[in-house]
Design an enzyme around this catalytic site. Sequence first.
Site, short mmCIF file in Angstrom:
data_model
loop_
_atom_site.label_atom_id
_atom_site.label_comp_id
_atom_site.label_asym_id
_atom_site.label_seq_id
_atom_site.Cartn_x
_atom_site.Cartn_y
_atom_site.Cartn_z
N VAL A 45 85.14 22.91 45.78
CA VAL A 45 83.93 22.73 44.46
C VAL A 45 82.61 23.82 44.73
O VAL A 45 82.39 24.11 45.69
CB VAL A 45 83.19 21.28 44.91
CG1 VAL A 45 82.11 21.17 43.86
CG2 VAL A 45 84.28 20.17 44.50
N TYR A 50 85.73 23.45 39.72
CA TYR A 50 84.91 22.33 38.98
C TYR A 50 84.62 21.25 40.01
O TYR A 50 85.23 20.78 40.97
CB TYR A 50 85.81 21.92 37.84
CG TYR A 50 84.88 20.94 36.94
CD1 TYR A 50 83.68 21.15 36.33
CD2 TYR A 50 85.10 19.90 36.93
CE1 TYR A 50 83.07 20.28 35.66
CE2 TYR A 50 84.59 18.61 36.27
CZ TYR A 50 83.40 18.97 35.67
OH TYR A 50 82.80 18.04 34.80
N THR A 105 84.91 18.12 40.31
CA THR A 105 85.80 17.20 40.58
C THR A 105 86.95 17.59 41.31
O THR A 105 87.94 16.90 41.79
CB THR A 105 86.43 16.38 39.23
OG1 THR A 105 87.14 17.38 38.52
CG2 THR A 105 85.40 15.73 38.40
N LYS A 106 87.13 19.05 41.70
CA LYS A 106 88.21 19.97 42.28
C LYS A 106 88.40 19.68 43.71
O LYS A 106 87.21 19.30 44.33
CB LYS A 106 88.39 21.04 41.78
CG LYS A 106 88.74 21.25 40.36
CD LYS A 106 90.04 20.44 39.80
CE LYS A 106 90.49 20.71 38.29
NZ LYS A 106 89.40 20.41 37.23
N ASN A 107 89.31 19.99 44.36
CA ASN A 107 89.61 20.02 45.83
C ASN A 107 88.53 21.00 46.38
O ASN A 107 88.20 20.70 47.74
CB ASN A 107 90.83 20.19 46.28
CG ASN A 107 91.78 19.04 45.74
OD1 ASN A 107 91.39 18.11 45.03
ND2 ASN A 107 93.11 19.28 45.88
#
Length: 403
Positions: free
Chosen positions: A203, A197, A199-201
């Site tokens: 993307v 997603y 906001t993840k590390n």
Amino acid sequence: MGREQVPVVREVPTRPRRDTFLVFGMPLIEEEEIAEVVATLRSGWLGTGPKTRAFEERFAAHVGVPHALALNSCTAGLHLALDALGVGPGDEVVVPTLTFAATANVVCHVGATPVFVDVDPVTMNLDPAAFEAAITPRTRAVIPVHFAGRPCEMDALVAIARRHGVHVVEDAAHATEAWYHGRPTGALGDVAAFSFYSTKNVVTGEGGMVTTARAELADTMRIRSLHGLSRDAWRRYSAAGYQPYQVLHPGFKYNMTDMQASLGLHQLAKVERFWRRRDAIWQRYNAAFAGHAELTLPAPDEPDTRHARHLYTVLLDLDHLSIDRYAFMEALRLEQIGTGVHFEALHLQPYYRERFGWRPGQLPHAERIAARTVSLPLSPRLTDEDVDDVVAAVARVLHQERR
């Protein structure tokens, strides 16, 4: 359960720290990702194709397992894993209550019952003793969540699960770079699900991956992830010519596209560089906030593990502040700093209270954390000046609202 009332925060009399709003969790997308997406658009192959397969192969190598399947979300991965493991009506799945809704929702999707348990008050991860105490003859699986990027105590959890014949499904949404005793998360249980997603590390906008060492489980998940069609259906429009298919199961529409994989290929290649930047910000926060008695900082890393540095969460000491957590977040918003909450205690959400009868006070560690936790911006996109602004804004709010 009604939501807490958000107290009115008095307007900050001085000028906000920033002129522009610092968005929480904004990803770093660079020119390589943009060029790859453009190349995909020009190729004419936009759906699941060669770039998706390449992303799967590279992610499997990253985790150190033979099988990886790219999907449209981590939620899809968790659902698919439980479905492929045969979890269904009448079964129970143990879930830590300090997690996002998806972790428990997927248990309901397969017709099973989520059994919430408390977390360790220091690590905020699933407590192995609480897991074992929750096991009944109906327990079929456990979903340990590597909260904020900190690996769970997987040796203890897996040993308990194996003694009781329980499947282990890692929720590694926060833990793409995490290690536990030298082994990557995603290779520690029966199957694991990762999130890409925005906001993840790593993307891909929306997207996820499941990993496993079990070939039969990988084959089942691949078939069920695309309408239950036979494996040849994945290649039915390739240059090899049309491939007839069979419907083997009433499956799902969970596949990733080459558009998403175009981002993921380059994001994964940069994963170590991005981790180092987040780690530098993490250390800066630790040093800057160490003297504030109103904050409890993240616990130190355990030996022979690596925290993925996904979320920098602090706990507010509400006894030493004149405001609650939501007012603290609002005060930072007035300073132009975005924040997050990870997470509300899931067993106290209306659906789970009404459907399964959970009550306040049953899982006290998670409930205490859920009332006090705030996540501060942590992204490789942050500049040193951005970090300075976060530190200064937090210090200003703490000074203004200190009892």
